[in-house]
Scaffold this motif. Structure first.
Motif, PDB file in Angstrom:
ATOM      1  N   THR A 352       0.819  -1.213   0.000  1.00 31.51           N
ATOM      2  CA  THR A 352       0.000   0.000   0.000  1.00 31.51           C
ATOM      3  C   THR A 352       0.851   1.261   0.000  1.00 31.51           C
ATOM      4  O   THR A 352       0.310   2.359  -0.139  1.00 31.51           O
ATOM      5  N   GLU A 353       2.150   1.134   0.186  1.00 30.13           N
ATOM      6  CA  GLU A 353       3.029   2.301   0.260  1.00 30.13           C
ATOM      7  C   GLU A 353       2.836   3.192  -0.967  1.00 30.13           C
ATOM      8  O   GLU A 353       2.879   2.733  -2.098  1.00 30.13           O
ATOM      9  N   GLY A 354       2.613   4.480  -0.721  1.00 31.64           N
ATOM     10  CA  GLY A 354       2.442   5.427  -1.814  1.00 31.64           C
ATOM     11  C   GLY A 354       1.047   5.490  -2.390  1.00 31.64           C
ATOM     12  O   GLY A 354       0.813   6.222  -3.356  1.00 31.64           O
ATOM     13  N   ALA A 355       0.086   4.740  -1.829  1.00 34.78           N
ATOM     14  CA  ALA A 355      -1.284   4.762  -2.354  1.00 34.78           C
ATOM     15  C   ALA A 355      -1.884   6.154  -2.226  1.00 34.78           C
ATOM     16  O   ALA A 355      -1.698   6.839  -1.224  1.00 34.78           O
ATOM     17  N   ASP A 356      -2.622   6.567  -3.267  1.00 36.05           N
ATOM     18  CA  ASP A 356      -3.320   7.852  -3.212  1.00 36.05           C
ATOM     19  C   ASP A 356      -4.834   7.679  -3.169  1.00 36.05           C
ATOM     20  O   ASP A 356      -5.575   8.660  -3.136  1.00 36.05           O
ATOM     21  N   SER A 357      -5.282   6.416  -3.174  1.00 32.44           N
ATOM     22  CA  SER A 357      -6.719   6.147  -3.106  1.00 32.44           C
ATOM     23  C   SER A 357      -6.942   4.730  -2.595  1.00 32.44           C
ATOM     24  O   SER A 357      -6.086   3.860  -2.740  1.00 32.44           O
ATOM     25  N   TYR A 374      -6.172  -0.735  -2.989  1.00 33.35           N
ATOM     26  CA  TYR A 374      -5.396   0.503  -2.925  1.00 33.35           C
ATOM     27  C   TYR A 374      -4.869   0.845  -4.318  1.00 33.35           C
ATOM     28  O   TYR A 374      -4.395  -0.034  -5.044  1.00 33.35           O
ATOM     29  N   ARG A 376      -2.618   3.739  -6.925  1.00 28.49           N
ATOM     30  CA  ARG A 376      -1.630   4.809  -7.031  1.00 28.49           C
ATOM     31  C   ARG A 376      -1.523   5.222  -8.491  1.00 28.49           C
ATOM     32  O   ARG A 376      -1.284   4.366  -9.363  1.00 28.49           O
ATOM     33  N   ALA A 377      -1.732   6.505  -8.747  1.00 26.09           N
ATOM     34  CA  ALA A 377      -1.654   7.036 -10.108  1.00 26.09           C
ATOM     35  C   ALA A 377      -2.520   6.238 -11.077  1.00 26.09           C
ATOM     36  O   ALA A 377      -2.116   5.962 -12.213  1.00 26.09           O
ATOM     37  N   ALA A 421      -9.394   8.962  -0.258  1.00 24.83           N
ATOM     38  CA  ALA A 421      -7.934   9.026  -0.225  1.00 24.83           C
ATOM     39  C   ALA A 421      -7.451   8.488   1.113  1.00 24.83           C
ATOM     40  O   ALA A 421      -7.958   8.889   2.154  1.00 24.83           O
TER      41      ALA A 421
END
Length: 439
Positions: A352-357, A374, A376-377, A421
């Motif tokens: 999940t590291e760096g997840a934005d949603s 999760y 990311r981008a 988020a």
């Protein structure tokens, strides 16, 4: 000075990764001398049951022995760990003074529990860590004596599993963590809030946003209370410190390798790197102690403290140890872990590291039965299920393929997507950029 014994393949670390790596060497045709070194006196054992079944008394510590799946015909050196690597001489020094020569070396020393500092009370009786079999045995004995109040410091997986076990035993428990929710670093605070609900429903006194400064003991040297940064005090006569782990790399100091408390850095083929970045052709690493560039996550360095990685990476390293230089295969791995606590089976894949949603794609957060993905981008990077694992394998495939977030729509049992988020605490100053930890 001790005389080095005849060279062969040496595995340093007699736990899951070391055992499965040794088996893979034999399975892939290695018929030479094989030595397995371990600092504990026990043959390899399974660690996940320690914080669950052993603490509860459902299993005895010696019932956690790992099955040996392939005839090893190995020389076991147990109870005396490696203390130094003389890389130029191809030798390893053990704690009992023995010297082992090696032709190829597999480093599988794993990790060790992060202890509480002695100056702030770490030397008091009644303070425990939980990493090895002997730790679990001592802690089980202490819990069976019926402490008046258990304090657990750290709400990662180990801390939460220990809290669940203590409540099953009917013991009063306080859980302290500096983050807003349990498992905040691995799951984020929105999903971690579900664990907070479970803690409170089970009668655990959860103290989020709290930090222990020091422990106080009685005249006999036994812990009696903890002093917090907010000047509050928590009474406790048994403390479990669950603050993660540091990699067991001290014995590699001075060997000219990229190795520190965060692990041993490898190339994609699991070959350990020297301080100038050159891969060692005869030294490999696997399991908790290894960090390597995972192609599934853009080649970023990653250290994974999960059961499945220990098995897969050690087998991959063994394969490369027997292969010529021109046939070294890169290791790719999708992290996965599971945990059982408060009557809930938690399973996770990816990072999940760096997840934005994050989105709830099955079940509901309010029911504590759901599957969250999760992103990311715009890509899916991880998923976690709480008693809702039916679709988890499909999401694992989608994550490996780099599919869009969330990748599966209109499943037969899918309700309305609930998305937001995620919030993650800032990384600790001593943590590696990418670390997947069990606990």
């Amino acid at each position: 000075m001790s005389t080095a014994e005849s060279a062969g393949f040496v595995v340093v670390g007699a736990s899951l990764a070391g055992l499965r790596g040794a088996e893979a060497l034999r399975r892939n045709g290695y018929a030479g001398r094989l030595t397995i070194v371990g600092d504990e006196p026990h043959r390899p054992y399974d660690r996940p049951p320690l914080s669950k079944h052993v603490l509860s008394g459902a299993l005895t510590p010696d019932a956690t022995a790992l099955p040996e799946l392939f005839a090893l015909e190995a020389d076991w050196r147990l109870g005396h760990g490696a203390v130094a690597l003389e890389r130029d001489a191809h030798r390893i020094r053990l704690a009992d003074g023995a010297v082992l020569a090696y032709e190829r070396l597999l480093v599988a020393t794993g990790a060790q529990a992060r202890p509480w500092p002695v100056p702030s009370g770490g030397g008091l009786a009644g303070i425990f860590t939980l990493r090895g079999r002997d730790d679990a045995a001592r802690l089980r004995t202490a819990l069976a004596e019926g402490p008046r109040r258990v304090l657990i410091v750290g709400a990662g997986l180990i801390g939460c599993e220990a809290a669940s076990c203590c409540r099953d035993l009917g013991l009063p428990v306080t859980l302290v963590d500096p983050n807003p929710t349990p498992l905040a670093r691995s799951l984020g605070t929105w999903v971690g809030g579900v664990i907070a609900d479970c803690l409170r429903d089970a009668g655990v006194a959860f103290r989020p946003g709290a930090q222990v400064l020091r422990f106080e003991g009685d005249p006999a040297g036994r812990v009696v209370r903890a002093h917090l940064a907010d000047r509050n005090v928590v009474e406790a006569d048994l403390v479990i410190v669950a603050l993660g782990a540091t990699r067991a790399t001290e014995w590699l100091s001075g060997a000219g390798l990229m190795a520190d408390s965060r692990g041993v850095t490898c190339d994609g083929a699991c070959r350990v790197l020297t301080t100038d970045g050159t891969p060692c052709p005869d030294i490999y690493a696997a399991g908790d102690v290894a960090r390597w560039p995972n192609p599934l996550y853009g080649g970023r360095l990653m250290a994974v403290e999960h059961w499945g990685n220990a098995v897969a990476q050690s087998a991959h390293a063994a394969r490369n140890m027997l292969a010529p230089a021109e046939d070294q295969k890169a290791y790719r791995h999708l992290p996965a872990f599971w945990s059982s606590q408060f009557g809930i089976n938690i399973k996770a894949v990816g990072l999940t590291e760096g997840a934005d949603s994050v989105a709830i794609v099955q079940g509901s957060r309010s029911s504590h039965r759901f599957l969250a993905v999760y992103g990311r981008a715009g890509r899916s990077i991880g998923a976690v299920s709480f008693d809702q694992a039916r679709w988890l394998p499909a999401y694992a495939e989608a994550i490996e393929a780099g599919q869009a977030f969330p990748p599966i729509r209109d499943a037969s049992d899918q309700g309305e997507l609930l998305s937001r988020a995620p919030a993650f605490p800032p990384p600790r100053a001593d943590s590696h950029p990418i670390e997947a930890r069990h606990g």
